[in-house]
Every structure is written in C-alpha cells, then in structure tokens.
Design a protein around this motif. Structure first.
Motif, PDB file in Angstrom:
ATOM      1  N   ASP A  24       0.827  -1.206   0.000  1.00 36.65           N
ATOM      2  CA  ASP A  24       0.000   0.000   0.000  1.00 36.65           C
ATOM      3  C   ASP A  24       0.861   1.255   0.000  1.00 36.65           C
ATOM      4  O   ASP A  24       0.556   2.234  -0.690  1.00 36.65           O
ATOM      5  CB  ASP A  24      -0.943   0.011   1.206  1.00 36.65           C
ATOM      6  CG  ASP A  24      -2.122  -0.932   1.038  1.00 36.65           C
ATOM      7  OD1 ASP A  24      -2.430  -1.286  -0.123  1.00 36.65           O
ATOM      8  OD2 ASP A  24      -2.715  -1.320   2.054  1.00 36.65           O
ATOM      9  N   SER A  25       1.934   1.236   0.781  1.00 39.57           N
ATOM     10  CA  SER A  25       2.843   2.382   0.808  1.00 39.57           C
ATOM     11  C   SER A  25       3.507   2.575  -0.547  1.00 39.57           C
ATOM     12  O   SER A  25       3.632   3.713  -1.038  1.00 39.57           O
ATOM     13  CB  SER A  25       3.910   2.196   1.883  1.00 39.57           C
ATOM     14  OG  SER A  25       3.331   2.193   3.167  1.00 39.57           O
ATOM     15  N   SER A  42       1.228   4.232  -2.894  1.00 45.08           N
ATOM     16  CA  SER A  42       0.945   5.632  -2.577  1.00 45.08           C
ATOM     17  C   SER A  42       2.056   6.571  -3.041  1.00 45.08           C
ATOM     18  O   SER A  42       1.803   7.757  -3.279  1.00 45.08           O
ATOM     19  CB  SER A  42       0.726   5.789  -1.072  1.00 45.08           C
ATOM     20  OG  SER A  42       1.947   5.654  -0.356  1.00 45.08           O
ATOM     21  N   THR A  99      -2.812  -6.155  -6.798  1.00 43.90           N
ATOM     22  CA  THR A  99      -3.292  -5.588  -5.544  1.00 43.90           C
ATOM     23  C   THR A  99      -4.538  -4.748  -5.765  1.00 43.90           C
ATOM     24  O   THR A  99      -5.544  -4.890  -5.052  1.00 43.90           O
ATOM     25  CB  THR A  99      -2.189  -4.736  -4.896  1.00 43.90           C
ATOM     26  OG1 THR A  99      -1.008  -5.529  -4.737  1.00 43.90           O
ATOM     27  CG2 THR A  99      -2.627  -4.219  -3.541  1.00 43.90           C
ATOM     28  N   ARG A 101      -8.651  -5.587  -4.638  1.00 49.98           N
ATOM     29  CA  ARG A 101      -9.344  -4.672  -3.731  1.00 49.98           C
ATOM     30  C   ARG A 101     -10.450  -3.877  -4.419  1.00 49.98           C
ATOM     31  O   ARG A 101     -11.034  -2.979  -3.810  1.00 49.98           O
ATOM     32  CB  ARG A 101      -8.321  -3.736  -3.080  1.00 49.98           C
ATOM     33  CG  ARG A 101      -7.360  -4.509  -2.183  1.00 49.98           C
ATOM     34  CD  ARG A 101      -6.308  -3.646  -1.566  1.00 49.98           C
ATOM     35  NE  ARG A 101      -5.470  -4.442  -0.667  1.00 49.98           N
ATOM     36  CZ  ARG A 101      -4.339  -4.015  -0.127  1.00 49.98           C
ATOM     37  NH1 ARG A 101      -3.907  -2.810  -0.396  1.00 49.98           N
ATOM     38  NH2 ARG A 101      -3.639  -4.798   0.686  1.00 49.98           N
ATOM     39  N   ASP A 160     -10.101  -1.703  -6.698  1.00 49.12           N
ATOM     40  CA  ASP A 160      -9.610  -0.345  -6.917  1.00 49.12           C
ATOM     41  C   ASP A 160      -9.457  -0.138  -8.425  1.00 49.12           C
ATOM     42  O   ASP A 160      -8.714  -0.850  -9.093  1.00 49.12           O
ATOM     43  CB  ASP A 160      -8.262  -0.176  -6.204  1.00 49.12           C
ATOM     44  CG  ASP A 160      -7.768   1.249  -6.178  1.00 49.12           C
ATOM     45  OD1 ASP A 160      -7.932   1.961  -7.186  1.00 49.12           O
ATOM     46  OD2 ASP A 160      -7.201   1.656  -5.145  1.00 49.12           O
TER      47      ASP A 160
END
Length: 242
Positions: A137-138, A141, A198, A202, A204
């Motif tokens: 996730d980092s 981002s 990922t 999710r 996304d």
C-alpha cells in the motif's frame, strides 16, 4: 532463554515476541513506548541486562540521508549495552540484495548496520528478507496521481510479515550464524504486475502504468531484490491478499 526484543512493539517485533513466548521462552518487548531509546541510550542497559539474546528490530524514522546516522548511533549504543549485559547473541533484520543497491541512502544505511554488527564484539546473526507484502500500500501511494499509479517493472519476491517474524524467531533461538540467512516469499513478480494484482483484488479502479523512473525501486537494477535460493516461506501473495 531470555530475549530482549528492541523494537518489540512494531510489525515484526510484536510477532517475534509472541512467537518466542508461545514457544516457552521469556521475551520482553522494548521500544520508545516502554522507555527505551536507542539513540539517547535511555533505558538500554536495563532492557538488555540478563538477556541471552538481543533481537534488534528498530528502524530509521526516515529513508533519506539521515538514516546512516540512526543506524550508526543505535548500533553503537545497543552493542555497548549488550556487551556490558553479557548478551551472547545479537540478531538484526536486513534486506535481501541490500548491498547491491548503493544508489539508495536507506540501503547504504542498512549495509552500514550490518557492517557494524559484523565488526562488533558479539556473536551475531543477520536475517535478510525480501520486500514485505504489508508494504505494498505504501509503495502504491508513493507514485499515485489521480487515477494512475506509476511503477517500475522491478522484480520483487514478496514475503508476509508473519513469515519474516517466524524466520527471525528461528534464527534467534539457534546458535549465532556469524553470517547471513536470506528469507523470501515463494513467488517473483515485477512490481508493476504486483500493483495491478493488488488493485484488482481490492476493487480499486486505478490503472498501473509501467514507468522505469517511478519511485524508490526505480534505482534497483536487475533482480537483486530476489533470491530463489533463499529459505522460502509458504505464504503466496494472492492468498495473503484474500
């Protein structure tokens, strides 16, 4: 056996403490929140006194040019306290391929940490792990811009934090390696592929664009962050995502 786990309240440290205590050992977590400061030295002597093994899982608060000073000071303080306290084994967690990525300040700082330990007064073990699944996730981002995430096609061999903690636990209860053990996840992906997996899992809707200049991992050349000959963990990325 008694263990002092420095950084024992973090992602890996808390699991190492739990693993050790569940196995019948005495493991105590130490961190700033428990009054132990590896930079000022506050609380260190008491934290390591009487410990058979010190597991140092502290990390620099930044990934920039300040990180070498963190590892130099923290290791000097911890090794001095450990020697005074009669510690017989000192364990740290590092990164697979860390010595092959000299372009990154943080990786150079981790190499410095390894070198200080190897040159120090105590029997030691270094566990090098590949990139944690929990950090994805980092990574996403860092280069996200609206509906787009830019990632390089850097080969990555992700490993679950729980598997890293188990590897550190196994090394900590064993005889000092006076060397390095590599641990890795069971699969290799490119980072952009991992990003797409990922986001899809999710729900996304953002798009991953392959960009060889994007983010920290753009500095990595080739497949140095992977090791198919490492001790392989069992958790697959798709299973971890689910």
């Amino acid at each position: 056996m008694k263990f002092a786990v420095i950084g024992g309240t973090g992602l890996i440290g808390s699991q190492v403490v739990r693993n050790l205590n569940a196995a019948g050992y005495e493991a105590l977590p130490h961190s700033k929140s428990t009054g132990v400061d590896v930079i000022s030295g506050e609380g260190l002597d008491g934290a390591v006194a009487g410990a058979d093994v010190v597991v140092n899982l502290t990390n620099s608060p930044t990934f920039d040019e300040a990180s070498p000073d963190f590892f130099r000071t923290s290791m000097d303080n911890l090794l001095a306290a450990s020697r005074k306290g009669g510690v017989g084994h000192f364990v740290i967690l590092s990164i697979v391929g860390v010595d092959q990525v000299r372009e990154l300040d943080y990786y150079r700082a981790k190499v410095l940490q390894e070198e200080i330990l190897a040159a120090g007064p105590l029997p030691y073990s270094i566990v090098r792990a590949t990139q944690f699944m929990e950090f994805m996730d980092s990574v996403l981002s860092w280069t996200a811009d609206g509906d787009t995430v830019r990632l390089p096609a850097t080969p990555i061999q992700p490993i679950a934090a729980a598997d890293v903690a188990e590897a550190v636990t196994q090394v900590a209860v064993g005889a000092p390696l006076n060397g390095i053990r590599n641990v890795a996840g069971p699969e290799v992906f490119t980072l952009d592929e991992l990003g797409r997996m990922t986001l899809s899992a999710r729900g996304d809707g953002r798009t991953v664009v392959t960009d060889p200049t994007a983010g920290m991992f753009a500095a990595v050349q080739g497949d140095v962050l992977t090791d198919r000959g490492a001790h392989l963990a069992s958790t697959r990325y798709a299973d971890w995502l689910s």
